[in-house]
Design a protein around this motif. Structure first.
Motif, PDB file in Angstrom:
ATOM      1  N   MET A   1       1.356  -1.148   0.042  1.00 10.46           N
ATOM      2  CA  MET A   1      -0.112   0.141   0.258  1.00 10.46           C
ATOM      3  C   MET A   1       1.073   1.358  -0.510  1.00 10.46           C
ATOM      4  SD  MET A   1      -2.972  -0.630   0.180  1.00 10.46           S
ATOM      5  CE  MET A   1      -3.780   0.530   0.638  1.00 10.46           C
ATOM      6  N   SER A   2       0.170   1.965  -0.674  1.00 11.41           N
ATOM      7  CA  SER A   2       1.112   3.375  -0.847  1.00 11.41           C
ATOM      8  C   SER A   2       0.473   4.779  -0.309  1.00 11.41           C
ATOM      9  CB  SER A   2       1.008   3.671  -2.084  1.00 11.41           C
ATOM     10  OG  SER A   2       2.317   3.402  -2.774  1.00 11.41           O
ATOM     11  N   SER A   3      -0.661   4.279   1.092  1.00 10.74           N
ATOM     12  CA  SER A   3      -1.477   5.145   1.178  1.00 10.74           C
ATOM     13  C   SER A   3      -0.728   5.375   2.833  1.00 10.74           C
ATOM     14  CB  SER A   3      -2.860   4.941   1.182  1.00 10.74           C
ATOM     15  OG  SER A   3      -3.512   4.906  -0.258  1.00 10.74           O
ATOM     16  N   TYR A   4      -0.583   5.933   3.697  1.00  8.26           N
ATOM     17  CA  TYR A   4      -1.037   6.014   4.813  1.00  8.26           C
ATOM     18  C   TYR A   4      -1.933   7.503   6.091  1.00  8.26           C
ATOM     19  CZ  TYR A   4       1.389   5.753   9.498  1.00  8.26           C
ATOM     20  OH  TYR A   4       1.727   5.227  11.027  1.00  8.26           O
ATOM     21  N   GLY A   5      -2.153   7.517   7.102  1.00  9.97           N
ATOM     22  CA  GLY A   5      -2.592   8.261   7.659  1.00  9.97           C
ATOM     23  C   GLY A   5      -4.225   8.213   8.069  1.00  9.97           C
ATOM     24  N   ASP A   6      -4.380   8.978   9.273  1.00  6.48           N
ATOM     25  CA  ASP A   6      -5.572   8.640   9.919  1.00  6.48           C
ATOM     26  C   ASP A   6      -6.331  10.072   9.334  1.00  6.48           C
ATOM     27  OD1 ASP A   6      -7.920   8.702  11.418  1.00  6.48           O
ATOM     28  OD2 ASP A   6      -6.874   8.228  13.100  1.00  6.48           O
ATOM     29  N   GLN A   7      -6.320  10.861  10.219  1.00  9.25           N
ATOM     30  CA  GLN A   7      -6.640  13.102   9.994  1.00  9.25           C
ATOM     31  C   GLN A   7      -6.091  13.089   8.897  1.00  9.25           C
ATOM     32  OE1 GLN A   7      -9.555  13.484  11.703  1.00  9.25           O
ATOM     33  NE2 GLN A   7      -8.701  11.497  12.735  1.00  9.25           N
ATOM     34  N   PHE A  10      -2.608  10.529   2.512  1.00 12.04           N
ATOM     35  CA  PHE A  10      -2.296  10.763   1.831  1.00 12.04           C
ATOM     36  C   PHE A  10      -1.747   9.908   1.178  1.00 12.04           C
ATOM     37  CE2 PHE A  10       1.139  10.047   4.727  1.00 12.04           C
ATOM     38  CZ  PHE A  10       2.446   9.591   4.063  1.00 12.04           C
ATOM     39  N   THR A  11      -1.495   9.969  -0.124  1.00 15.59           N
ATOM     40  CA  THR A  11      -1.046   8.252  -1.271  1.00 15.59           C
ATOM     41  C   THR A  11      -0.410   9.157  -2.213  1.00 15.59           C
ATOM     42  OG1 THR A  11      -3.278   7.505  -1.209  1.00 15.59           O
ATOM     43  CG2 THR A  11      -2.147   6.615  -2.933  1.00 15.59           C
ATOM     44  N   ILE A  12       0.907   8.472  -2.068  1.00 13.04           N
ATOM     45  CA  ILE A  12       2.000   8.395  -3.002  1.00 13.04           C
ATOM     46  C   ILE A  12       1.853   7.770  -4.337  1.00 13.04           C
ATOM     47  CG2 ILE A  12       4.538   8.308  -3.527  1.00 13.04           C
ATOM     48  CD1 ILE A  12       5.380   9.291  -0.649  1.00 13.04           C
ATOM     49  N   PHE A  13       2.123   8.184  -5.637  1.00  7.20           N
ATOM     50  CA  PHE A  13       2.154   7.392  -6.889  1.00  7.20           C
ATOM     51  C   PHE A  13       3.381   7.790  -7.884  1.00  7.20           C
ATOM     52  CE2 PHE A  13      -0.124  11.371  -7.640  1.00  7.20           C
ATOM     53  CZ  PHE A  13       0.320  11.699  -8.687  1.00  7.20           C
ATOM     54  N   GLY A  14       3.247   6.704  -8.637  1.00  8.87           N
ATOM     55  CA  GLY A  14       3.962   7.420  -9.711  1.00  8.87           C
ATOM     56  C   GLY A  14       5.168   6.662  -9.830  1.00  8.87           C
ATOM     57  N   LEU A 133       6.574  12.509  -0.433  1.00 11.24           N
ATOM     58  CA  LEU A 133       6.787  12.374   0.392  1.00 11.24           C
ATOM     59  C   LEU A 133       7.091  13.764   1.428  1.00 11.24           C
ATOM     60  CD1 LEU A 133       6.458  10.696   3.521  1.00 11.24           C
ATOM     61  CD2 LEU A 133       8.346  10.103   3.023  1.00 11.24           C
ATOM     62  N   CYS A 134       7.580  14.200   0.182  1.00  9.50           N
ATOM     63  CA  CYS A 134       8.475  15.446   0.825  1.00  9.50           C
ATOM     64  C   CYS A 134       7.487  17.096   0.446  1.00  9.50           C
ATOM     65  CB  CYS A 134      10.163  15.905   0.911  1.00  9.50           C
ATOM     66  SG  CYS A 134      11.162  15.346   1.530  1.00  9.50           S
ATOM     67  N   ILE A 135       6.519  16.759  -0.918  1.00 11.78           N
ATOM     68  CA  ILE A 135       6.275  17.646  -0.622  1.00 11.78           C
ATOM     69  C   ILE A 135       4.766  17.595   0.939  1.00 11.78           C
ATOM     70  CG2 ILE A 135       3.962  18.424  -2.218  1.00 11.78           C
ATOM     71  CD1 ILE A 135       5.408  17.083  -5.181  1.00 11.78           C
ATOM     72  N   ALA A 136       4.572  16.567   0.875  1.00 12.37           N
ATOM     73  CA  ALA A 136       2.701  15.947   2.355  1.00 12.37           C
ATOM     74  C   ALA A 136       3.774  16.475   3.287  1.00 12.37           C
ATOM     75  CB  ALA A 136       2.733  14.855   1.757  1.00 12.37           C
ATOM     76  N   GLY A 137       5.489  16.604   3.185  1.00 11.14           N
ATOM     77  CA  GLY A 137       5.884  16.801   4.688  1.00 11.14           C
ATOM     78  C   GLY A 137       6.150  18.389   4.983  1.00 11.14           C
ATOM     79  N   GLY A 138       6.527  18.651   3.755  1.00  8.69           N
ATOM     80  CA  GLY A 138       6.961  20.600   3.962  1.00  8.69           C
ATOM     81  C   GLY A 138       5.847  20.948   3.674  1.00  8.69           C
ATOM     82  N   ILE A 139       4.421  20.760   3.491  1.00  9.83           N
ATOM     83  CA  ILE A 139       3.133  21.448   4.019  1.00  9.83           C
ATOM     84  C   ILE A 139       2.633  21.396   5.147  1.00  9.83           C
ATOM     85  CG2 ILE A 139       0.850  21.759   3.217  1.00  9.83           C
ATOM     86  CD1 ILE A 139       1.183  20.733   0.612  1.00  9.83           C
ATOM     87  N   ALA A 140       3.145  20.304   5.593  1.00 11.96           N
ATOM     88  CA  ALA A 140       3.001  19.701   7.151  1.00 11.96           C
ATOM     89  C   ALA A 140       3.689  20.473   8.036  1.00 11.96           C
ATOM     90  CB  ALA A 140       2.903  18.238   7.492  1.00 11.96           C
ATOM     91  N   GLY A 241       8.753   3.277   5.913  1.00 11.91           N
ATOM     92  CA  GLY A 241       8.074   3.349   4.772  1.00 11.91           C
ATOM     93  C   GLY A 241       8.676   4.323   3.214  1.00 11.91           C
ATOM     94  N   ILE A 242       9.525   4.389   4.589  1.00  8.27           N
ATOM     95  CA  ILE A 242      11.077   5.391   3.647  1.00  8.27           C
ATOM     96  C   ILE A 242      12.360   4.391   3.262  1.00  8.27           C
ATOM     97  CG2 ILE A 242      12.996   6.922   3.507  1.00  8.27           C
ATOM     98  CD1 ILE A 242      11.266   8.518   5.936  1.00  8.27           C
ATOM     99  N   PRO A 243      12.076   4.534   1.522  1.00  8.49           N
ATOM    100  CA  PRO A 243      13.403   3.392   1.485  1.00  8.49           C
ATOM    101  C   PRO A 243      14.323   3.491   1.648  1.00  8.49           C
ATOM    102  CG  PRO A 243      11.914   4.197  -0.744  1.00  8.49           C
ATOM    103  CD  PRO A 243      11.739   4.771   0.828  1.00  8.49           C
ATOM    104  N   ALA A 244      15.217   2.363   2.482  1.00  6.44           N
ATOM    105  CA  ALA A 244      16.566   2.643   2.896  1.00  6.44           C
ATOM    106  C   ALA A 244      16.535   2.021   4.135  1.00  6.44           C
ATOM    107  CB  ALA A 244      17.309   3.895   2.204  1.00  6.44           C
ATOM    108  N   VAL A 245      15.368   3.245   4.973  1.00  8.41           N
ATOM    109  CA  VAL A 245      15.554   3.072   6.436  1.00  8.41           C
ATOM    110  C   VAL A 245      15.476   1.663   7.005  1.00  8.41           C
ATOM    111  CG1 VAL A 245      14.587   3.861   8.637  1.00  8.41           C
ATOM    112  CG2 VAL A 245      14.879   5.424   7.190  1.00  8.41           C
ATOM    113  N   LYS A 246      16.474   1.053   8.287  1.00  8.65           N
ATOM    114  CA  LYS A 246      16.454  -0.164   8.803  1.00  8.65           C
ATOM    115  C   LYS A 246      16.248  -0.087  10.030  1.00  8.65           C
ATOM    116  CE  LYS A 246      16.771  -3.659   6.178  1.00  8.65           C
ATOM    117  NZ  LYS A 246      16.214  -3.848   5.584  1.00  8.65           N
TER     118      LYS A 246
END
Length: 363
Positions: A1-7, A10-14, A133-140, A241-246
């Protein structure tokens, strides 16, 4: 799934080499002004092709808002934003369809999707998908800042070289100052050694990883929930959910396993008429709920799997072992570009938790 959040959902596409990448954000509070120039500056910190330590792929990562803004403010409708892809060398990835890269998602994705996955640039598994993700996070972040809440991060280690940890007395000015540095470190000398280590790895046709420490200040005590809806649960889920985070840890994290309780507890004190702590070993969270101290989290980033060295793999069509030499343009270390990505994930989690706690009522 590429969607996350409650209130805020957001969905990332492409895909990395598709025509565009983007995000749809639903649930943003209406009437919030969005500074698009400031948002673009935030994205520029993540964009490729701007440093000798990064991939040579050239992308402007210019944001185009398709819906959800009216006269510069959120209007209650889903906000959709896109970034066009332009500098793709897709032929560099043609051999990877049947010869998966070690350490990358090529093989599990091939099995999961029956070989139908887009292999070009890693497709939907690419780190390029952190731009939306940075678009959504930058707005937040912009919404949080108007509430006196600041998010900031630095490279706590890279290639085994450590920066100073965040000081106990964290300020918004310090967090903001890191965002203007070519390499987000507190110790400039350590940053120089990190730079050299990454260049040395690249010259050796290899890559390195590191850790990023992120702080969130201005969160009142009593925000959040317990157990599976805790700050740790929600934020770790987002970060993984971020690629490379282990790896993810809060406060002193795994180091606490080697200490005594007397070394890990944060004694309470009265300061200027309010309750505070004289240390922050627990990273601003107790029982899953904020205690008024800065929320501090660290994320471990693995080395870039796409390296120029010859590696062992298999041919998925013939079933035979074979050696693989990866072509294309890849970061010798993604840690510097991942700093704003970690900030984005932390900001999104914080805004979502605040909206849940406050019932969407912003005083």
């Amino acid at each position: 799934m590429s969607s996350y959040g409650d209130q805020i959902r957001f969905t990332i596409f492409g895909e990395s080499h598709g025509s565009a990448i983007g995000v749809v954000i639903d649930g943003l509070p209406a009437g919030e002004a969005i500074d698009l120039e400031k948002l673009q500056s935030f994205l520029d910190r993540r964009a490729p092709g701007k440093s000798a330590l990064a991939t040579k792929r050239k992308e402007s990562d210019t944001v185009k808002i398709l819906s959800g803004l009216y006269e510069g403010k959120t209007c209650g409708a889903p906000l959709c934003a896109a970034i066009a892809n332009s500098d793709m060398h897709s032929t560099d990835y043609s051999s990877l369809r049947v010869t998966p890269r070690p350490g990358h998602a090529d093989y599990p994705a091939y099995v999961r999707y029956g070989g139908a996955n887009d292999i070009r640039g890693g497709g939907h598994f690419s780190g390029r998908l952190t731009a939306p993700l940075c678009i959504a996070g930058g707005i937040a972040q912009q919404i949080l800042q108007r509430k006196g809440i600041t998010v900031g991060a630095h490279i706590s280690s890279m290639a085994g070289i450590c920066d100073r940890p965040f000081p106990f007395e964290l300020t918004a000015d310090l967090l903001e100052s890191l965002k203007t540095k070519p390499l987000a470190v507190l110790d400039e000398e350590a940053g120089q050694r990190m730079d050299k280590a990454v260049r040395d790895a690249a010259a050796d046709r290899d890559s390195v990883g590191g850790c990023i420490e992120c702080a969130l200040i201005g969160i009142d005590p009593g925000i959040g929930d317990t157990m599976f809806e805790s700050w740790e649960s929600r934020m770790a889920s987002m970060l993984f959910g971020i690629p490379a985070v282990k790896g993810v840890e809060f406060g002193d994290g795994f180091a606490m396993a080697h200490k005594r309780g007397s070394e890990c507890n944060d004694p309470y004190r009265l300061r200027d008429g309010r309750i505070t702590c004289e240390s922050n070993h627990n990273g601003g969270i107790l029982g899953g709920i904020s205690n008024g101290m800065p929320i501090v989290v660290r994320a471990a980033i693995k080395p870039t799997p796409s390296i120029a060295r010859e590696q062992k793999s298999v041919d998925l069509e013939t079933g035979e072992e074979k050696n693989l030499e990866i072509k294309g343009r890849h970061d010798p270390c993604i840690v510097p570009r991942a700093v704003p990505v970690i900030e984005a994930a932390v900001a999104l989690t914080a805004l979502d938790i605040l909206l849940i706690t406050e019932g969407r009522k912003w005083n």
